[in-house]
Write a protein that holds these residues in place. Sequence first.
Motif, PDB file in Angstrom:
ATOM      1  N   THR A 185       1.091  15.567  -0.483  1.00  0.00           N
ATOM      2  CA  THR A 185       2.035  14.441  -0.472  1.00  0.00           C
ATOM      3  C   THR A 185       2.935  14.504   0.757  1.00  0.00           C
ATOM      4  O   THR A 185       3.140  13.493   1.439  1.00  0.00           O
ATOM      5  N   THR A 230      -6.496   9.608  -3.495  1.00  0.00           N
ATOM      6  CA  THR A 230      -6.637   8.150  -3.643  1.00  0.00           C
ATOM      7  C   THR A 230      -5.536   7.431  -2.862  1.00  0.00           C
ATOM      8  O   THR A 230      -5.800   6.435  -2.178  1.00  0.00           O
ATOM      9  N   ALA A 231      -4.320   7.932  -2.955  1.00  0.00           N
ATOM     10  CA  ALA A 231      -3.206   7.350  -2.206  1.00  0.00           C
ATOM     11  C   ALA A 231      -3.474   7.428  -0.701  1.00  0.00           C
ATOM     12  O   ALA A 231      -3.207   6.470   0.037  1.00  0.00           O
ATOM     13  N   THR A 232      -4.004   8.546  -0.269  1.00  0.00           N
ATOM     14  CA  THR A 232      -4.314   8.732   1.150  1.00  0.00           C
ATOM     15  C   THR A 232      -5.391   7.741   1.594  1.00  0.00           C
ATOM     16  O   THR A 232      -5.299   7.162   2.682  1.00  0.00           O
ATOM     17  N   SER A 250       0.834  -1.207   0.000  1.00  0.00           N
ATOM     18  CA  SER A 250       0.000   0.000   0.000  1.00  0.00           C
ATOM     19  C   SER A 250       0.868   1.257   0.000  1.00  0.00           C
ATOM     20  O   SER A 250       0.534   2.243  -0.655  1.00  0.00           O
ATOM     21  N   TYR A 251       1.992   1.227   0.717  1.00  0.00           N
ATOM     22  CA  TYR A 251       2.898   2.383   0.703  1.00  0.00           C
ATOM     23  C   TYR A 251       3.506   2.582  -0.686  1.00  0.00           C
ATOM     24  O   TYR A 251       3.641   3.713  -1.152  1.00  0.00           O
ATOM     25  N   ALA A 305       0.849   3.938  -2.953  1.00  0.00           N
ATOM     26  CA  ALA A 305       0.586   5.329  -2.590  1.00  0.00           C
ATOM     27  C   ALA A 305       1.696   6.244  -3.108  1.00  0.00           C
ATOM     28  O   ALA A 305       1.426   7.334  -3.628  1.00  0.00           O
ATOM     29  N   LEU A 364       1.217   6.673  -6.808  1.00  0.00           N
ATOM     30  CA  LEU A 364       0.094   7.577  -7.073  1.00  0.00           C
ATOM     31  C   LEU A 364       0.478   9.035  -6.806  1.00  0.00           C
ATOM     32  O   LEU A 364       0.089   9.931  -7.560  1.00  0.00           O
ATOM     33  N   CYS A 365       1.233   9.270  -5.745  1.00  0.00           N
ATOM     34  CA  CYS A 365       1.658  10.645  -5.430  1.00  0.00           C
ATOM     35  C   CYS A 365       2.598  11.197  -6.496  1.00  0.00           C
ATOM     36  O   CYS A 365       2.481  12.360  -6.893  1.00  0.00           O
TER      37      CYS A 365
END
Length: 179
Positions: free
Chosen positions: A167, A40-42, A13-14, A17, A20-21
Amino acid sequence: MELDWHTLSTFGSYSAAALLCILGFVLSCLSLSGTWLVLTATGLVAWSRWPGFPGPGTLILFIVLCIGVEVLEAFAGAWGVQKRGGSKATGWAAVGGGFLGMILGGFIPLPILGNLMGMFAGSFGLAFLVEHNRIKKANHAAHVATGAVLARLGVIFLKVGITIFMTLFLAFGIALTTK
């Protein structure tokens, strides 16, 4: 050292994320909605770390920022044109010309810069044509079209700044709350 499912899930997930950032930053540089990718990343990180950071407060803050940026962008081109004496039609022409120019600028063999150059040229060009057709004065039409370009540039700086803020907020929040 044995990795368990939770560790792999968290790392995944990291990583997603972070990707995505980064993509959100690139899209923001192109005046596209990169803030939504950071949101979305958050959400992805919130899901994997629930109930820890980032919680509902961070998600709500980011939603408000994303919507705020979109609202400002919707009015920026028209505002830049009208602030310099242009018509509403010229404002919409600047927005449409910028979008079309951004797409066509993708054919310029300079990654990201080609799209930006196309966006600025398209925004200026179509705003100039519409305003010149309306008032038949090239100097005034150029003055108005320049307003459209400056407004677009301002929106890009705003989008990039908000994307970077979101971010960094996410990254530092994760770093400070990880045990």
